[in-house]
Design a protein around this motif. Structure first.
Motif, PDB file in Angstrom:
ATOM      1  N   SER A  44       0.811  -1.223   0.000  1.00 14.92           N
ATOM      2  CA  SER A  44       0.000   0.000   0.000  1.00 14.92           C
ATOM      3  C   SER A  44       0.847   1.277   0.000  1.00 14.92           C
ATOM      4  N   ASP A 222      -4.126   2.462   2.005  1.00 14.86           N
ATOM      5  CA  ASP A 222      -4.390   1.422   1.015  1.00 14.86           C
ATOM      6  C   ASP A 222      -4.155   2.024  -0.365  1.00 14.86           C
ATOM      7  N   LYS A 223      -3.438   1.300  -1.189  1.00 14.41           N
ATOM      8  CA  LYS A 223      -3.177   1.711  -2.573  1.00 14.41           C
ATOM      9  C   LYS A 223      -2.690   3.152  -2.686  1.00 14.41           C
ATOM     10  N   ARG A 243     -13.278  -0.059   3.559  1.00 15.25           N
ATOM     11  CA  ARG A 243     -11.949  -0.649   3.327  1.00 15.25           C
ATOM     12  C   ARG A 243     -11.205  -0.866   4.637  1.00 15.25           C
TER      13      ARG A 243
END
Ligand code: ADP
Ligand code: MG
Length: 252
Positions: A44, A222-223, A243
């Motif tokens: 991430s 995340d990401k 998420r």
């Protein structure tokens, strides 16, 4: 001028490796003495963000500030080298894999940089090694080589070595995740002690209990984006984003 609320300031951090955008406009302030945990799935961008703070991974966009000074300043090469080496003295970093110098004792690992960069005398260096190794409970092993130490002990020496430069900020990147489970606690205890002494810390971890008990804030990445952040009581108990909930279902 020092602004204690914006002791560490990350402004619109962006990082790409070729076409892969790993950090997407991340902004973050850390107050002096604050302890921030970064959690999130593998890949991430947590390590990239941490490495960007001392410019081990140079950002492709955005700014990093520490104690009123821009870390990733735009300067001619030679000036920049000097500047970044100076800045790195203020930023202690501990990685997952203890990167102690294998041919040096705990004492020499701790004093190498201060001797080189601050020109300490042998007597002062010995005093510093004793102080720092005592702090992490490793004084008795001061003349041991890394190969003679357990993983937990090596990691404690690595922390002592980072502290020996009297950093303003400590960065931990999964400092306990390569350790056998029974050795995790001795390292966590050292980090807890630093927290009690109000060391400013950014801690990438997958140990949710530890993050909840030690950190003032938790950031879920995340990401390449910060999905959610807040005090542990909120992020862990009442996350607002799906998420985050999904990640925590797997990791709590
Ligand atoms: P995390 O620490 O959260 O697991 P990383 O910051 O290590 O994530 O990596 C984020 C993404 O960046 C991953 O897709 C990884 O493969 C990629 N990445 C990290 N370092 C490099 C690099 N030096 N070159 C190319 N891609 C990289
Ligand atoms: Mg990582």
């Amino acid at each position: 001028m020092t602004d204690t609320e914006h002791f560490v300031e990350i402004k619109h951090a962006q990082k790409s490796f070729g076409k892969l955008e790993v950090l997407k406009d991340i902004s973050l302030n850390v107050a002096r003495g604050q302890i921030v945990a970064i959690i999130g799935p593998s890949g991430s961008g947590k390590s990239t963000l941490l490495r960007a703070i001392n410019d081990l991974d140079a950002l492709t966009g955005g700014e990093i500030w520490l104690d009123g000074v821009q870390v990733n300043k735009n300067l001619p090469y030679r000036q920049y080298e000097k500047h970044i080496n100076q800045m790195r003295q203020d930023i202690g970093m501990v990685f997952q894999h203890f990167n102690l110098f294998p041919h040096m004792t705990a004492r020499d690992n701790v004093t190498m940089a201060p001797k080189l960069l601050k020109g300490l005398s042998k007597a002062d260096a010995d005093k510093l090694a004793e102080e720092q190794l005592d702090k992490v409970g490793m004084l008795e092993r001061i003349d041991y080589y890394p190969s003679q130490l357990s993983g937990g002990q090596k990691q404690r020496v690595a922390i002592a070595r980072a502290l020996a430069m009297k950093p303003k900020l400590m960065l931990f990147d999964e400092a306990t995740s390569a350790l056998d489970p029974e050795l995790v606690d001795e390292v966590n205890q050292v980090m807890k002690k630093l927290a009690e002494e109000h060391m400013t810390m950014i801690i990438v971890t997958h140990e949710m209990d530890f993050a909840a008990s030690v950190c003032d804030r938790v950031l879920f990445m995340d990401k390449g984006v910060v999905v959610e952040e807040g005090p542990p009581s909120v992020v862990f108990k009442n996350p607002t984003k799906e998420r985050t909930r999904e990640f925590l279902r797997k990791h709590l």
